[in-house]
Design a protein around this motif. Sequence first.
Motif, PDB file in Angstrom:
ATOM      1  N   GLY A  55       0.838  -1.198   0.000  1.00  0.00           N
ATOM      2  CA  GLY A  55       0.000   0.000   0.000  1.00  0.00           C
ATOM      3  C   GLY A  55       0.871   1.245   0.000  1.00  0.00           C
ATOM      4  O   GLY A  55       1.737   1.385   0.853  1.00  0.00           O
ATOM      5  N   ILE A  56       0.646   2.113  -0.962  1.00  0.00           N
ATOM      6  CA  ILE A  56       1.402   3.374  -0.979  1.00  0.00           C
ATOM      7  C   ILE A  56       0.425   4.538  -0.922  1.00  0.00           C
ATOM      8  O   ILE A  56      -0.569   4.566  -1.632  1.00  0.00           O
ATOM      9  N   ILE A  57       0.721   5.453  -0.018  1.00  0.00           N
ATOM     10  CA  ILE A  57      -0.170   6.568   0.250  1.00  0.00           C
ATOM     11  C   ILE A  57       0.346   7.814  -0.460  1.00  0.00           C
ATOM     12  O   ILE A  57       1.536   8.112  -0.416  1.00  0.00           O
ATOM     13  N   VAL A  58      -0.564   8.514  -1.108  1.00  0.00           N
ATOM     14  CA  VAL A  58      -0.215   9.800  -1.694  1.00  0.00           C
ATOM     15  C   VAL A  58      -0.908  10.859  -0.845  1.00  0.00           C
ATOM     16  O   VAL A  58      -2.092  10.734  -0.555  1.00  0.00           O
ATOM     17  N   THR A  59      -0.145  11.842  -0.415  1.00  0.00           N
ATOM     18  CA  THR A  59      -0.739  12.771   0.529  1.00  0.00           C
ATOM     19  C   THR A  59      -0.370  14.218   0.238  1.00  0.00           C
ATOM     20  O   THR A  59       0.674  14.484  -0.356  1.00  0.00           O
ATOM     21  N   GLY A  60      -1.241  15.115   0.655  1.00  0.00           N
ATOM     22  CA  GLY A  60      -0.953  16.535   0.502  1.00  0.00           C
ATOM     23  C   GLY A  60       0.019  16.969   1.577  1.00  0.00           C
ATOM     24  O   GLY A  60       0.290  16.201   2.513  1.00  0.00           O
ATOM     25  N   LYS A  91       2.516  15.159  -2.075  1.00  0.00           N
ATOM     26  CA  LYS A  91       2.224  15.991  -3.258  1.00  0.00           C
ATOM     27  C   LYS A  91       2.809  17.381  -3.083  1.00  0.00           C
ATOM     28  O   LYS A  91       2.708  17.916  -1.984  1.00  0.00           O
ATOM     29  N   PRO A  92       3.341  18.033  -4.077  1.00  0.00           N
ATOM     30  CA  PRO A  92       3.576  17.493  -5.414  1.00  0.00           C
ATOM     31  C   PRO A  92       4.831  16.625  -5.407  1.00  0.00           C
ATOM     32  O   PRO A  92       5.784  16.949  -4.713  1.00  0.00           O
ATOM     33  N   PHE A  93       4.809  15.556  -6.154  1.00  0.00           N
ATOM     34  CA  PHE A  93       5.996  14.696  -6.148  1.00  0.00           C
ATOM     35  C   PHE A  93       6.466  14.437  -7.572  1.00  0.00           C
ATOM     36  O   PHE A  93       5.717  14.597  -8.528  1.00  0.00           O
TER      37      PHE A  93
END
Length: 476
Positions: free
Chosen positions: A80-85, A106-108
């Motif tokens: 599981g990979i989380i994308v976050t602000g 983010k931004p990445f």
Amino acid sequence: MPENRKHLLLVEDEAPLREALAERLAGHGFEVEQADTGERAIDQLAEFAFDIVITDLRLPGIDGTRVLETALSRYPDIIGIIVTGYGTVKDAVEAIKRGASDFVTKPFQFDELLHALSSALERRRLKSENAYLRSQLEERYSFEGIVGRSRAMRDLFQLLETVAGTASTILITGETGTGKELVARAIHQNSPRRAQRFVALNCGAIPETLLEAELFGHVRGAFTGAIGTRQGRLEQAHRGTLFLDEVGTMSPGLQMKLLRVLQEREFERVGDSHTIKVDVRVIAATHSDLTRMVAAGEFREDLFYRLNVIPIQIPPLRERKEDIPLLVQHFLEKFCDADAQAAGRPNGQEAPRHAGLAPMTVSQQAMRCLMAYAWPGNVRQLENAIERAVALRGGRTQIEAADLPPEMLDPSEPTGGPDLIFPDDGIDFERYVSKIERELIARSLERTGGNKGQAARLLNLKRTTLVEKIKRLEGR
Ligand SMILES: Nc1ncnc2c1ncn2[C@@H]1O[C@H](COP(=O)(O)OP(=O)(O)OP(=O)(O)O)[C@@H](O)[C@H]1O
Ligand SMILES: [Mg+2]
């Protein structure tokens, strides 16, 4: 090969971002499915066993945390990979605690996501490979000069064998003298980077102000005393391994800079704005409890997760006493060889042949003391004790208890309860028990000035029982 393609579920509500990511991920060989809401993601998870789920944390309706929870409860091995602000890093860290593999903020850059993905896949591969190796490989008692036969050490050797080949960041924890640096060097020596440098930096030994320049280098005039431009350790370790010892002592400012290096593999020299890219494998070590420091707000949580990609814990020597005889043998050989060489040196002759051949031994009594001792300084302390004993033994080929440092001869230790000695070839039960009885009785009588009644009370025995025991022991 279609079977080898990893199936990935990408959950993101911003359509342009999602589609762009999906396309690039597909370009890297992933079989990508998309979901624009948490609800839809959960439906898709119910129907298909994905290998990976990448989810935005903030979604309308069911959020990323729930998606992740559902995914993990269905497939415990899913990545599981989380994308976050930016404002929700805390939540991402929370998600890691619940089982997510990694997060990106983010931004990445796409590379960051790819890096997170490949190290998570690598870790999963290692996990299964390690289990496989354990079942297949003949177990060994040493690895690159690291000696041990305890379960913990044999597991360590296998782990080293598998992690050495990767470029993953490693965090080694262990008390002083447990062999953290030895392990770090062994990893480098067995890695594809072995032809390049192993650069060590002890963060605890250098004042904060100098540490930054030491790590990143500096340009002329960057600070008072910066006469010329200098390369930092990071640059010196390019293509090789950087060993950051005592990483727990870093200041918050430096922690942040190190985090950037780990995430982006780039930095600037002190006093310069030119960005330098490096390819380094980082191995960090600490004797502090970083999880506790994280909880106390003394160490950055995100940095901890970036360092702790592959954790290696070396247990203290007192928890793996079965390693002591092997280590003793190892150090005896080391110091006797050194001795024999030194003996040969003064008149330029070779050491007499028998000097190296005469096998050095340790008396059983000395070994008992070594086994019973608590070793606060761990293997380093044991190494020093053997070196000292070899020097003190004179012409003898056997080390005696008297050759050991006095603190190891504490008579209360050899019979102490939890440290009961049980030699490989067995024990004379009756004699051993009598010896303990004798000692306890002697102590209680000492304490009470020879008063048998009081001594019996200290021992929780009836007076008559004590008197009987004394008679019986005296009869032996
Ligand atoms: N398992 C082992 N086998 C052989 N030698 C060992 C082993 N463990 C440690 N040593 C030796 O003990 C000494 C201390 O090891 P090392 O310097 O790696 O410890 P460390 O954990 O880095 O300690 P510190 O935290 O004090 O820096 C070294 O001389 C090392 O070679
Ligand atoms: Mg060290």
